[in-house]
Design a protein around this motif. Sequence first.
Motif, PDB file in Angstrom:
ATOM      1  N   LYS A   1       0.838  -1.203   0.000  1.00  0.00           N
ATOM      2  CA  LYS A   1       0.000   0.000   0.000  1.00  0.00           C
ATOM      3  C   LYS A   1       0.873   1.254   0.000  1.00  0.00           C
ATOM      4  N   GLY A   2       0.336   2.345  -0.483  1.00  0.00           N
ATOM      5  CA  GLY A   2       1.035   3.616  -0.409  1.00  0.00           C
ATOM      6  C   GLY A   2       1.373   3.945   1.027  1.00  0.00           C
ATOM      7  N   GLY A   3       2.607   4.357   1.252  1.00  0.00           N
ATOM      8  CA  GLY A   3       2.997   4.745   2.604  1.00  0.00           C
ATOM      9  C   GLY A   3       3.356   3.583   3.510  1.00  0.00           C
TER      10      GLY A   3
ATOM     11  N   ALA B   1       2.368   2.168  -5.621  1.00  0.00           N
ATOM     12  CA  ALA B   1       1.502   1.768  -4.512  1.00  0.00           C
ATOM     13  C   ALA B   1       0.311   0.940  -4.986  1.00  0.00           C
TER      14      ALA B   1
ATOM     15  N   ALA C   1      -5.939  -0.739   6.572  1.00  0.00           N
ATOM     16  CA  ALA C   1      -5.875  -0.418   5.141  1.00  0.00           C
ATOM     17  C   ALA C   1      -4.676  -1.104   4.491  1.00  0.00           C
TER      18      ALA C   1
ATOM     19  N   ALA D   1      -4.745  -4.135   1.686  1.00  0.00           N
ATOM     20  CA  ALA D   1      -3.944  -4.048   0.458  1.00  0.00           C
ATOM     21  C   ALA D   1      -3.051  -5.273   0.331  1.00  0.00           C
TER      22      ALA D   1
END
Lengths: 260, 268
Positions: free
Chosen positions: B24-26, B151, B176, B180
Amino acid sequence: MKIAITGKGGVGKTMVAGILARTIARTGRDVIAVDADPNPNLGIALGLGVEETAKLEAIANRVMADAAHSHSHSHDQPHEHKKPDELVQDMAVTAPDGVRLVQTGTIERPAEGCLCCGSHATTRIIFNELESQSRVIVADLEAGINDLIWAYPKPGDVLLVVTEPYIKSIEVARRALIVAEELSLEEVYVVGNRLESPEDTDRLRELLPEALLLEVPNDEAIRQADRKGMSPLDTVPDSPGVLAVQEIAAHILERIPALG
Amino acid sequence: MSDQAGKLTDSAPGGILKLAVVGKGGAGKTVLCTLLARRFAAGGSRVLALDLDTSPGLAISLGIDPSDSPLPEEAIEENKKSAYGWALRSGLDARVVVARYGVPTDEGIIFLGLGNTSTVSNPTKRYIEAIRKVAQDFNEPGWVMVGDLSAGPTTPFEAYERFASFTLVAVEAAPASILAGQRIRSILSHNHSEHAVVVTKSRGPADSERVEREVGEVIGSVPHDADLRASELSGRLSDPRPDGAVAGAVDDLVEKICSISNFGEVVR
């Protein structure tokens, strides 16, 4: 009114989108929250819960399944058989405060269709063709700026570019602002998220000198809500981060009085 | 870190180790790529760090100015058969691309990233096929390739990780990121891409256990580190303390990857 939210992955786009959508809905407006991330989790931020969010069906998946069934799918006109408003009517799930949530495309089952006429095209169609005179569309875009180009907002739309005070996300924000200028967007705001110090704000002002900066402080309570899979509006409604995003909502509604 | 780092002796000559990092992003993909790239370089391997992400994070974390490092427009050409209508210029060989356009870091890592002219008229995605081709075709013996992917599940959906012999799914112990991770793992399994999960920003054993329970087999766990995070404010990711938890976690992870991939041998 249409509000698109972009930025690097993990900077808090979805959290901003969730609080924003519900705050606007509380003013009595009809709000459609569009989760345009192929890894959708806006439902969690809206307070629908992890399980409900994971169960949601995406528009692109339904449309492509229908198209495969009727053999009418084509790259040029991926969604010719159904209007965006009908799709939203059919598929939206109601979240707290009456926000209606749709997902444009998830990627759960691999190798079904292609993204160009799946999630991405659906985002563009939903964002641009959905009736938005009498309601507010809040679109949480995929990480990075490719999806911003896919969504293709118009000059009257609002763009929020979310960034942390960290250089990698500022660089993505800088690029998003270049795209916003190319698209002649007029209502563009940088949301500085998780700001911890005046130096953080200074760094954003220095590196994004032209930007209209809206500030959201770092808020451990929001991180905790996130780790629990809940909306901070439900767990810590008075925390500084939540209040700051609510101020952003008020600011946008004030700037764009067309909805009265 | 270099004092403590073990030496990699290439016991599998003729081989290249190719890793992809997704998540996931981040979630910490880029930090993980940077730590791995530096650890392999410190161990004596030649390292090619590829940024397949349309956001220029890996260059920044490696300490390279992203505006100095794009693959230039001259390296690509229009190609109607390519996914985004553009591809690596014909006649350009992967080794030539790395030699000509790769940017070396102080640690001797060679970095290659997407073009950074990210505009409506010249979007970064034009460069993706070119970098993918380099990732596929670059097979120099004894090298380690670390590829940082965009991402989310989009890149595995398009099978970008197929260049890699092993894919790491970076997962933070938050819903989250876990969601993902689950989605990405399902796609990687479908792609028959060998993979395992690395827990990022771990704040304790409970985080690793949660990710293992909800996502799948965990082969490493990199702890949250406030100093590393702080270094990301302005640019280059700082090196973890040689005797600290992050360096130890990266050592363990590299050892596991080498063992799974039958690449080299870590001598402590």
